[in-house]
Design an enzyme around this catalytic site. Structure first.
Site, PDB file in Angstrom:
ATOM      1  CB  SER A  57      49.350  48.122  53.886  1.00 23.88           C
ATOM      2  OG  SER A  57      50.640  47.555  54.224  1.00 23.88           O
ATOM      3  CD  GLU A  58      49.666  44.352  50.344  1.00 25.36           C
ATOM      4  OE1 GLU A  58      49.302  44.670  50.796  1.00 25.36           O
ATOM      5  OE2 GLU A  58      50.586  43.790  49.233  1.00 25.36           O
TER       6      GLU A  58
END
Lengths: 218, 233
Positions: free
Chosen positions: A46-47
């Site tokens: 998840s960036e």
């Protein structure tokens, strides 16, 4: 029949391999996490700064300090790690993520993608999409093949402002799975019950139709 | 304040020297890990004409959204600005300037700003509106654009735990942009949930060294959640 959202997610999940680090965009790509085979280990990135994303929390587990890139509350899987956004995008830009899946408004047979802005309409921003398409080698774009009025979204040249140039090699639509090679779409698979003719009619960019185009298997 | 003790006791003191038309680098992703009390203090001070670099612009009534209510922000440098009706209205009417910057580029611009690197090349944004007017160079057959570093007169950020000399630990995904934002401000102000004495933190577990922190304050936090998403047991 066009694929349902769940079928799209299921077909995306067929691209997962054991030991893959995967970044899933908001929407249908996120649903693919529900179809990771039991005998396979996949770690979701998840960036905003989490590698090893788990399922949504139980009500009593909700933690405001733990969210995904879509700002939804999440949990951490075993083996998870946490880091800053700069570190996160170093992983992405540096090509360390094995597979990226994201949505789009349009793609074209030059591998261009437009996914973040419709001029004249509301501009919300690209978030991490430009970094993801520029950094990843292995990208699957999930989208509808054509608009509700039947206009193709698989074009010879994107009409909307680009998110990335020449970076897309694989597109999964509700009708077909296509590769992009040498300035052409190559039809690889069709949705169950959808004819090659129907796909060809709704593909505006140059399309190569191999002799045998199998139906997707779920 | 004395020696390495960075602790201040009031939010007014924490933001002393903040003036109209300054640039602020802010930590936070969505409403996660935002310096909520420092934002409220900027609202109370009524500072205007601000340029703020922050991944998002808050929501209506939360985070940086509060500063839109009194039109305190002149320009936002952000990657994603949805979820905020007031923001849209001010952007559409032209009172609020927006420089859309890809998320990873924004993080790296802050990191570079704090690390003494004036600019860097990245493939992100090449051939898109983001790359327009920027220098392009080819390395190993691939095109890259030149992106300049970001620095602020102030940076405002939130961490979880600190010792009095400003060594910081963050918690879960509330870390996000905070470490880079802190390094990129001439005066960096950090609010935390807990301050311990010097020597109480394990040096191996410090996420950001206190050298980057100028002012430290302990706050209490509401931690609003944008998308509360749960599964059933």
């Amino acid at each position: 029949m066009a694929l349902t959202r769940d079928q799209l997610a299921q077909r995306v999940a067929q691209e997962f391999k054991d030991g893959y680090y995967v970044n899933l965009g908001i929407g249908i790509p996120t649903l693919a996490a529900n179809f990771i085979p039991d005998d396979m280990q996949v770690m979701l990135q998840s960036e905003n700064g989490l590698l090893g994303m788990g399922p949504f929390p139980l009500d009593e587990e909700v933690d405001a300090d733990l969210i995904n890139a879509g700002k939804q509350t999440v949990t951490m899987a075993e083996g998870a790690s946490l880091f800053s956004s700069a570190e996160s995008f170093a992983m992405i830009r540096g090509g360390h993520v094995d597979l990226t899946v994201l949505g789009a408004f349009e793609v074209d047979c030059q591998g261009n993608i437009a996914s973040y802005m419709i001029p004249g309409k509301l501009i919300k921003g690209m978030g991490g999409a430009m970094d993801l398409v520029a950094g990843a080698d292995n990208i699957i774009v999930t989208m509808t093949h054509a608009s509700k009025s039947g206009d193709s979204k698989l074009l010879s040249k994107c009409t909307l402002p680009l998110t990335g140039k020449g970076c897309i090699k694989r597109v999964l639509t509700d009708l077909a799975l296509l590769d992009i090679e040498d300035g052409k779409f190559i039809l690889r698979e069709r949705a169950p019950g959808v004819s090659v003719d129907e796909i060809a009619k709704l593909t505006s960019g140059e399309l190569v139709i191999p002799e045998h185009v199998p139906e997707m298997v779920f | 304040m004395s020696g390495f003790d960075k602790v201040v006791t009031s939010y007014a003191e924490a933001l002393d020297g903040l003036e109209d038309n300054m640039t602020i680098i802010a930590g936070g992703f969505g409403l996660c890990g935002i310096p909520e009390n420092l934002i409220k203090e900027i609202k109370r001070r009524g500072t205007k004409g601000l340029t703020i670099a922050s991944n998002n612009a808050g929501t209506d009534g939360n985070g940086l959204g509060l500063l839109l209510e009194d039109r305190q922000i002149k320009k936002m440098i952000s990657s994603y600005v949805g979820e905020n009706a007031l923001f849209e209205a001010q952007m559409m009417s032209g009172e609020l300037e927006v420089e859309l910057t890809p998320q990873g580029t924004l993080a790296e611009k802050m990191r570079a700003g704090g690390a003494g690197i004036p600019a860097f090349y990245t493939a992100t944004g090449y051939g898109t509106p983001v790359g327009e007017g920027k220098e392009v160079r080819e390395f190993n057959g691939r095109h890259y654009i030149l992106e300049e570093a970001l620095q602020g007169d102030f940076s405002i950020a939130k961490a979880w735990k600190a010792d009095r000399c400003g060594n910081l630990m963050f918690r879960k995904t509330a870390r996000n942009f905070n470490p880079m934002a802190i390094t990129a401000g001439k005066i960096s102000v950090v609010e935390v949930e807990e301050i311990v004495e010097i020597g109480e933190l394990d040096p191996d577990e410090i996420h950001l060294p206190g050298i980057y922190v100028n002012r430290l304050i302990k706050g209490t936090f509401e931690k609003p959640i944008e998308q509360r998403t749960v599964r059933s047991a």
